[in-house]
Design a protein around this motif. Structure first.
Motif, PDB file in Angstrom:
ATOM      1  N   LEU A  94       0.832  -1.190   0.000  1.00  0.00           N
ATOM      2  CA  LEU A  94       0.000   0.000   0.000  1.00  0.00           C
ATOM      3  C   LEU A  94       0.873   1.248   0.000  1.00  0.00           C
ATOM      4  O   LEU A  94       1.809   1.364   0.783  1.00  0.00           O
ATOM      5  CB  LEU A  94      -0.910   0.012   1.226  1.00  0.00           C
ATOM      6  N   VAL A  95       0.535   2.179  -0.872  1.00  0.00           N
ATOM      7  CA  VAL A  95       1.237   3.458  -0.930  1.00  0.00           C
ATOM      8  C   VAL A  95       0.430   4.524  -0.195  1.00  0.00           C
ATOM      9  O   VAL A  95       0.941   5.191   0.699  1.00  0.00           O
ATOM     10  CB  VAL A  95       1.457   3.887  -2.395  1.00  0.00           C
ATOM     11  N   ALA A  96      -0.827   4.689  -0.582  1.00  0.00           N
ATOM     12  CA  ALA A  96      -1.645   5.754  -0.020  1.00  0.00           C
ATOM     13  C   ALA A  96      -3.118   5.457  -0.251  1.00  0.00           C
ATOM     14  O   ALA A  96      -3.465   4.685  -1.154  1.00  0.00           O
ATOM     15  CB  ALA A  96      -1.289   7.100  -0.649  1.00  0.00           C
ATOM     16  N   SER A 133       6.633   4.637   4.939  1.00  0.00           N
ATOM     17  CA  SER A 133       7.784   4.800   4.043  1.00  0.00           C
ATOM     18  C   SER A 133       7.471   5.692   2.851  1.00  0.00           C
ATOM     19  O   SER A 133       8.377   6.054   2.094  1.00  0.00           O
ATOM     20  CB  SER A 133       8.260   3.437   3.551  1.00  0.00           C
ATOM     21  N   MET A 134       6.191   6.072   2.693  1.00  0.00           N
ATOM     22  CA  MET A 134       5.779   6.879   1.541  1.00  0.00           C
ATOM     23  C   MET A 134       5.536   8.340   1.910  1.00  0.00           C
ATOM     24  O   MET A 134       5.254   9.161   1.040  1.00  0.00           O
ATOM     25  CB  MET A 134       4.487   6.309   0.931  1.00  0.00           C
ATOM     26  N   LYS A 135       5.603   8.659   3.182  1.00  0.00           N
ATOM     27  CA  LYS A 135       5.295  10.021   3.608  1.00  0.00           C
ATOM     28  C   LYS A 135       6.361  10.988   3.107  1.00  0.00           C
ATOM     29  O   LYS A 135       7.551  10.704   3.187  1.00  0.00           O
ATOM     30  CB  LYS A 135       5.197  10.082   5.137  1.00  0.00           C
ATOM     31  N   GLY A 136       5.888  12.107   2.578  1.00  0.00           N
ATOM     32  CA  GLY A 136       6.794  13.171   2.174  1.00  0.00           C
ATOM     33  C   GLY A 136       6.924  13.352   0.680  1.00  0.00           C
ATOM     34  O   GLY A 136       6.960  14.481   0.196  1.00  0.00           O
ATOM     35  N   ARG A 137       6.992  12.266  -0.080  1.00  0.00           N
ATOM     36  CA  ARG A 137       7.190  12.384  -1.519  1.00  0.00           C
ATOM     37  C   ARG A 137       5.956  12.034  -2.340  1.00  0.00           C
ATOM     38  O   ARG A 137       5.938  12.264  -3.550  1.00  0.00           O
ATOM     39  CB  ARG A 137       8.351  11.502  -1.969  1.00  0.00           C
ATOM     40  N   PHE A 138       4.955  11.462  -1.688  1.00  0.00           N
ATOM     41  CA  PHE A 138       3.757  11.010  -2.377  1.00  0.00           C
ATOM     42  C   PHE A 138       2.562  11.857  -1.929  1.00  0.00           C
ATOM     43  O   PHE A 138       2.420  12.159  -0.744  1.00  0.00           O
ATOM     44  CB  PHE A 138       3.468   9.541  -2.058  1.00  0.00           C
ATOM     45  N   THR A 139       1.725  12.225  -2.875  1.00  0.00           N
ATOM     46  CA  THR A 139       0.508  12.966  -2.568  1.00  0.00           C
ATOM     47  C   THR A 139      -0.656  12.364  -3.342  1.00  0.00           C
ATOM     48  O   THR A 139      -0.605  12.281  -4.575  1.00  0.00           O
ATOM     49  CB  THR A 139       0.639  14.445  -2.925  1.00  0.00           C
ATOM     50  N   ILE A 140      -1.668  11.941  -2.604  1.00  0.00           N
ATOM     51  CA  ILE A 140      -2.871  11.397  -3.233  1.00  0.00           C
ATOM     52  C   ILE A 140      -3.952  12.463  -3.229  1.00  0.00           C
ATOM     53  O   ILE A 140      -4.092  13.212  -2.262  1.00  0.00           O
ATOM     54  CB  ILE A 140      -3.335  10.112  -2.517  1.00  0.00           C
ATOM     55  N   GLU A 185      14.375   2.954  -6.355  1.00  0.00           N
ATOM     56  CA  GLU A 185      13.578   1.985  -5.605  1.00  0.00           C
ATOM     57  C   GLU A 185      12.076   2.219  -5.724  1.00  0.00           C
ATOM     58  O   GLU A 185      11.280   1.423  -5.221  1.00  0.00           O
ATOM     59  CB  GLU A 185      13.995   1.953  -4.134  1.00  0.00           C
ATOM     60  N   ASP A 186      11.676   3.308  -6.362  1.00  0.00           N
ATOM     61  CA  ASP A 186      10.263   3.527  -6.649  1.00  0.00           C
ATOM     62  C   ASP A 186       9.814   2.771  -7.904  1.00  0.00           C
ATOM     63  O   ASP A 186       8.615   2.770  -8.228  1.00  0.00           O
ATOM     64  CB  ASP A 186       9.971   5.020  -6.845  1.00  0.00           C
ATOM     65  N   THR A 187      10.751   2.156  -8.586  1.00  0.00           N
ATOM     66  CA  THR A 187      10.414   1.382  -9.775  1.00  0.00           C
ATOM     67  C   THR A 187       9.458   0.258  -9.407  1.00  0.00           C
ATOM     68  O   THR A 187       9.763  -0.569  -8.542  1.00  0.00           O
ATOM     69  CB  THR A 187      11.678   0.816 -10.423  1.00  0.00           C
ATOM     70  N   ALA A 188       8.305   0.245 -10.046  1.00  0.00           N
ATOM     71  CA  ALA A 188       7.264  -0.723  -9.716  1.00  0.00           C
ATOM     72  C   ALA A 188       6.092  -0.523 -10.672  1.00  0.00           C
ATOM     73  O   ALA A 188       6.036   0.468 -11.409  1.00  0.00           O
ATOM     74  CB  ALA A 188       6.779  -0.530  -8.278  1.00  0.00           C
ATOM     75  N   VAL A 189       5.185  -1.469 -10.624  1.00  0.00           N
ATOM     76  CA  VAL A 189       3.884  -1.266 -11.256  1.00  0.00           C
ATOM     77  C   VAL A 189       2.956  -0.697 -10.190  1.00  0.00           C
ATOM     78  O   VAL A 189       2.873  -1.239  -9.084  1.00  0.00           O
ATOM     79  CB  VAL A 189       3.316  -2.577 -11.826  1.00  0.00           C
ATOM     80  N   TYR A 190       2.291   0.389 -10.536  1.00  0.00           N
ATOM     81  CA  TYR A 190       1.409   1.064  -9.597  1.00  0.00           C
ATOM     82  C   TYR A 190      -0.040   0.768  -9.974  1.00  0.00           C
ATOM     83  O   TYR A 190      -0.425   0.901 -11.143  1.00  0.00           O
ATOM     84  CB  TYR A 190       1.677   2.570  -9.614  1.00  0.00           C
TER      85      TYR A 190
END
Length: 115
Positions: free
Chosen positions: A47-49, A62-69, A88-93
């Motif tokens: 889970l990201v957000a 671990s996603m706080k600060g750079r991610f905004t939903i 390390e953000d490389t992934a399928v979202y």
């Protein structure tokens, strides 16, 4: 029939930004909690957000600060802004919504962070 379509991924250099979109049909997005997940190669989906129906937001630690939903109810779309991208953000979202006890997922959008 609920249908989710993610877009906005791509190849980006470290330090860059992307805005991912999750467009929905068959559901009024604004009344549901919508989640963004990601799955890196060889790793479990995480889970990201999340964004609630009152626009409350939650971010994995671990996603706080750079991610905004965020969401645009007029477009029935939820967004995920990612700044200062790292390899390390490389992934399928993926985006997900639960309706009637059933989880609906999109097909995912690939984010690759590389120089």
């Amino acid at each position: 029939q609920v249908h989710l379509v993610e877009s906005g991924g791509g190849l980006v250099q470290p330090g860059g930004s992307l805005r991912l979109s999750c467009a929905a049909s068959g559901i009024i997005f604004s009344v549901y909690v919508v989640d963004w997940y990601r799955q890196a190669p060889g790793k479990q989906r995480e889970l990201v957000a999340s964004i609630g129906n009152g626009d409350s937001t939650y971010y994995a630690d671990s996603m706080k600060g750079r991610f905004t939903i965020s969401r645009d109810n007029a477009k029935n779309t939820v967004y995920l802004q990612i700044n200062s991208l790292k390899p390390e953000d490389t992934a399928v979202y993926y985006c997900k919504v639960v309706k009637g006890g059933y989880a609906y997922w999109g097909q995912g959008t690939q984010v690759t962070v590389s120089s």
